[in-house]
Every structure is written in structure tokens, then in C-alpha cells.
Design a protein around this motif. Structure first.
Motif, mmCIF file in Angstrom:
data_model
loop_
_atom_site.group_PDB
_atom_site.id
_atom_site.type_symbol
_atom_site.label_atom_id
_atom_site.label_comp_id
_atom_site.label_asym_id
_atom_site.label_seq_id
_atom_site.Cartn_x
_atom_site.Cartn_y
_atom_site.Cartn_z
ATOM 1 N N GLU A 98 5.861 -46.358 -39.038
ATOM 2 C CA GLU A 98 5.323 -47.085 -39.054
ATOM 3 C C GLU A 98 4.267 -47.221 -37.294
ATOM 4 N N LYS B 184 4.833 -44.001 -35.936
ATOM 5 C CA LYS B 184 3.068 -42.950 -36.057
ATOM 6 C C LYS B 184 1.848 -44.374 -35.311
ATOM 7 N N GLU B 185 2.009 -44.848 -35.413
ATOM 8 C CA GLU B 185 0.636 -45.822 -35.182
ATOM 9 C C GLU B 185 -0.116 -45.470 -33.807
ATOM 10 N N SER C 279 1.338 -42.787 -31.823
ATOM 11 C CA SER C 279 1.805 -40.959 -31.658
ATOM 12 C C SER C 279 -0.187 -41.303 -31.789
ATOM 13 N N ALA C 280 -0.452 -42.197 -33.512
ATOM 14 C CA ALA C 280 -1.918 -41.355 -33.416
ATOM 15 C C ALA C 280 -2.783 -41.650 -32.291
ATOM 16 N N TYR C 281 -2.236 -43.205 -31.804
ATOM 17 C CA TYR C 281 -3.923 -43.568 -30.395
ATOM 18 C C TYR C 281 -3.399 -42.880 -29.435
ATOM 19 N N ALA D 118 -2.578 -39.408 -29.234
ATOM 20 C CA ALA D 118 -3.275 -38.487 -29.592
ATOM 21 C C ALA D 118 -4.998 -38.511 -29.493
ATOM 22 N N VAL D 119 -5.901 -39.680 -29.884
ATOM 23 C CA VAL D 119 -6.656 -39.267 -29.766
ATOM 24 C C VAL D 119 -7.109 -40.092 -27.988
#
Length: 106
Positions: free
Chosen positions: A90, A93-94, A96-98, A100-101
Motif C-alpha cells: 500500500e 502504491k501511494e 507510485s501515485a504521488y 506519477a502526478v
């Protein structure tokens, strides 16, 4: 008899298994269970309470052969490891999302 998994660092599994076999074999030689465990434990050099716990675990493992004490301990450890890996996943994932944007610096 299944391999006993015990928490004692003082006695090996083989010693515990032999002690249990001895206790079960000679239980009928005594009028009460406590006397048997006390006499046998004193001859082996362990405490009667330890021997009682080992005998109880062995009997429980024999009654429910689907999961021995050792297998239950392994399952508990694996469940803990799965929880830790899910938490780490988790976090990744967080992160990676951070990233990515997030705006990229040149």
C-alpha cells in the motif's frame, strides 16, 4: 507422535518427544497424573509443569492431526508476514501515485 514445537530454549524437540512418550507409557504406574509427571520430570531433570505442557500439546496434536502446534505457529508467522507485505505494498502504491502526478523538474 508429531514433532513438538515448544518455546523452551533449554530442551530440544527430541528431548521433549522422548519425555512425552515416557510420561504416557508410565502414566498407569501411578495413581494420579501429577505424581506421574513429578516423578518422571525429576528423573529427566525438567519441571513437572513443562512436562505437563508438552504432554497436553502432544495429545492436542494427536486429537486434531490437521494442524499441529508447529503448523499453527508457522501459519501465525505467515499471516503476520502477509499483513506486513500488504502494508508495504500500500505504501508503494501511494508513493507510485504521488510520483506519477508530481511535476517533473528538467
Amino acid at each position: 507422535m508429531p514433532l513438538l514445537e515448544h518455546t523452551s530454549k533449554q530442551y530440544s524437540s527430541e528431548f521433549c518427544e522422548r519425555a512425552v512418550r515416557l510420561a504416557l507409557r508410565h502414566r498407569e504406574d501411578y495413581q494420579i497424573k501429577v505424581a506421574a509427571l513429578t516423578a518422571i520430570a525429576s528423573k529427566l531433570g525438567c519441571s513437572p509443569d513443562s512436562l505437563r505442557i508438552w504432554v497436553r500439546r502432544a495429545r492436542r496434536d494427536d486429537e486434531w492431526p490437521s494442524q499441529t502446534t508447529a503448523e499453527k505457529a508457522t501459519i501465525k508467522e505467515l499471516e503476520r508476514e502477509v499483513r506486513e507485505l500488504r502494508e508495504a505494498n500500500e505504501i508503494l502504491k501511494e508513493a507510485s501515485a504521488y510520483f506519477a502526478v508530481a511535476p517533473r523538474a528538467v
